[in-house]
Scaffold this active site. Sequence first.
Site, short mmCIF file in Angstrom:
data_model
loop_
_atom_site.label_atom_id
_atom_site.label_comp_id
_atom_site.label_asym_id
_atom_site.label_seq_id
_atom_site.Cartn_x
_atom_site.Cartn_y
_atom_site.Cartn_z
CG HIS A 363 44.64 48.45 51.92
ND1 HIS A 363 43.88 47.31 52.00
CD2 HIS A 363 43.98 49.27 51.07
CE1 HIS A 363 42.79 47.45 51.25
NE2 HIS A 363 42.83 48.63 50.69
NE ARG A 470 42.29 52.55 48.76
CZ ARG A 470 43.12 52.60 47.71
NH1 ARG A 470 43.87 53.67 47.53
NH2 ARG A 470 43.19 51.60 46.86
NE ARG A 506 36.73 52.96 49.12
CZ ARG A 506 37.77 52.15 48.94
NH1 ARG A 506 37.86 51.45 47.82
NH2 ARG A 506 38.71 52.06 49.83
CD GLU A 604 35.68 47.59 45.25
OE1 GLU A 604 36.90 47.61 45.48
OE2 GLU A 604 34.82 47.95 46.08
CG ASN A 627 43.64 47.26 43.94
OD1 ASN A 627 44.23 47.23 42.88
ND2 ASN A 627 43.65 48.31 44.74
CG ASP A 628 38.65 44.48 46.83
OD1 ASP A 628 39.26 43.59 47.45
OD2 ASP A 628 38.42 45.60 47.30
NE ARG A 638 43.47 44.23 48.22
CZ ARG A 638 42.79 45.36 48.05
NH1 ARG A 638 41.51 45.34 47.73
NH2 ARG A 638 43.39 46.51 48.18
CB CYS A 675 40.08 54.01 41.26
SG CYS A 675 38.85 53.01 42.08
C1 PEP Z 1 40.17 48.24 44.61
O1 PEP Z 1 39.71 47.27 45.20
O2 PEP Z 1 40.69 48.17 43.48
C2 PEP Z 1 40.17 49.57 45.23
C3 PEP Z 1 40.50 50.64 44.57
O3 PEP Z 1 39.82 49.63 46.53
P1 PEP Z 1 40.78 49.18 47.76
O4 PEP Z 1 42.13 48.90 47.22
O5 PEP Z 1 40.75 50.29 48.75
O6 PEP Z 1 40.07 47.95 48.25
MG MG Z 2 38.41 47.60 46.89
#
Ligand code: PEP
Ligand code: MG
Length: 755
Positions: A363, A470, A506, A604, A627-628, A638, A675
Amino acid sequence: MLTILRQIIQEVSSADDFKEALDIMVKRIANALATQACSIFLRDLHRAEYVLVATQGLNPDAVGKVRVPLNKGIIGLVAEREEPINLDDAKKHPHFLPVEEIREEAYRAFLGVPVIYHRQVLGVLLVQQEEPRRYDEAEEAFLVTLATQLASIIAHAEASGDLSELLEDKNQPHELVYAGVPGAPGIGIGKGVVVYIPYDLDSVPDREPEDVDLEIQLLHAAFATVREDLRLLEERLYPSLPSEERALFSVYQRILDSSDLGEEIAKHIHAGNWAPGALRHTIQIHVQRLESLDNEYMRERSADIKDLGLRVLACLQKNTRASPRYDEKTILIGESLTPADLAEVPEGCLAGVISMQGSSNSHIAILARAMKVPTVMGVSDAPLQDLQGKEIIVDGYYGQIYVSPDAALYAEFDRLIQEEQKLDAALEEVRDLPAVTKDGHRIGLMVNAGLGADISIALAAGAEGVGLYRTEVPFLMRDRFPSAEEQRIIYRQLLVSFAPRPVMIRTLDVGGDKPLPYFPIKEDNPFLGWRGIRITLDHPEIFLSQMRAMLRASHGLNNLRVMLPMITDVLEVDESLRLLHKAYVEVRDEGYDIDMPQLGVMIEVPSAVYQARSLAKRVDFLSVGSNDLTQYILAVDRNNPRVAGLYDALHPAVLRALIQVVESGHQEGKHVSICGEIASDPVAVMLLLAMGFDSLSMNATSVGRVRWIVRHVTQKNAARLLHEVLGMESAVMIRCHMELALERAGLGNLIRAGR
Ligand code: PEP
Ligand code: MG
């Protein structure tokens, strides 16, 4: 042999510093094997050479001077083959490379073993002798065992900066390159400011003391405070303490009272380190020494020394932990930085970020991208404690940092920064034009907000709405859950700023790498544990309060969309829908004029991919959190720099999952967006276009670049490229293919600095 081995290991770990450890090792090995010479050559990657760093038997004046090019000589061969080479007459070997300064031609017998740490060859440990001799199997095994010990000592020295000091070639300009992974694109040049975790001894950096006497005074004061604290504690607890614990207090007091420890720390202060740095150094040496001993009781004492060190540090930091001094162009450096560390740097002063831990999807990297600050993550080899105050270049495209660059390198990067600025100006010109391909295919461009991206930047980027807000940020910034009213005010501001454009908010997504300080969750496996929707469905009061806040905030606007994170099961959606309806009815009953907001599910995890159609039936839209999704499909954390090389959203398995989600969503007639960070990766944009995503949501600073790409390509060409990459079997091949495609389309400057 085993006893000798143990003794050597023990002696080596009791050494005062790295150089002494190496010297002890070569001397003791030469003795143990009754051989004339024992030497250590270490790899200096920056010069592509092996450097003689310690020897017993060869010319001592050659230490630090003799440098053998990588892949040359028998030493190079040992490293290349990654196995021992044992010769009775090295001169006869075709790779024999005589080195004059050490009279190599005089030696015949040769046994060299590679020193390997985490699959990387760090150097070669070798023994030699003038008369022909064949070292036997036991001697070879002995040397191999010591080489593994040596490897961890070197790795430790690498992290502390002692290694680079030893390898430094005094005749060459001092410039060092360290590799990590790209965190946020761009080039940043500035001065290193190291921030560290308070009350964590290992992360205390070395720093030159401004006033040696003052540091000594602070040290004495800290010792006195700890002594007094312990006395009071002991007094209070004494009657109820079992005898073992009482003994502990006296051990602590004895260590503090003996002048040795204090004097040792003071010695390091006089040698040019501030009190916390000198304390860290001294405690680490004592701990290492105790931990290497054969005696269990003594080994356990290392915990006492550590604990005592921490107590002294806490006192020192109370007195000295003023906020660091930021340079006008600060390169912020830390073991594991937090959003608060970034926020503390005065506005306009943050030129770059370097994190020793984490990877491009942590993050903190997402935040840096949102703030458009060039960032390199996972530079685990760089000597953190040594970077304070150094001139540093951060290359966020290639994920490299340059420490103390020479004038030529500095000028080259400065030129690249200027070219970047020109590109930014060109992007600015198309800001208000739609994201349409040359053959007329339109795609929505939205922004991700919440992690740092301020609303005005998002609006200025010409985004068509918010594709991901977020909500955890207002939760993370407080020392308790924010009230429904506090939340309503924040959401209202967002909804009003973007109206009539849609805003996808979200629901709370904490857990994983985003624990709430006031809601601690201790789990062995946080990413597979209680996070996202799992927490909020278990705590409907938190969920309902958040829903009510969102609904009240949308009064009269009708642009709210609600999005659910980490959905793995349709029942979670059904339950969320029930709660949303409940909150909706309540808020309407309160007199708010609101429509039922659209509800969406984030895709995700793999189960959501396979059930995307069932999920799409229940809701209004799908949004892929790549991402997840990438971390769960590839089983790659990650945040873990060790496996960052395996984490790539362009992996063929991930691309196929994305296609399946778009198809499932469209079969149900629902809007599908994405996203995750892949949406802003220039290399991926054409593929996402071809897959048919209705919108891409990204950090505000990427919107201009993605718009530029979309407007310079055709959907037809994108479809051809997608078809081509689907025939490829690895992410590396796909990435290379797409990078080449961008270069060919004249868009190479979006993935690297310069024209
Ligand atoms: C993701 O997981 O791609 C996402 C957009 O959420 P975050 O990065 O906040 O987990
Ligand atoms: Mg995520």
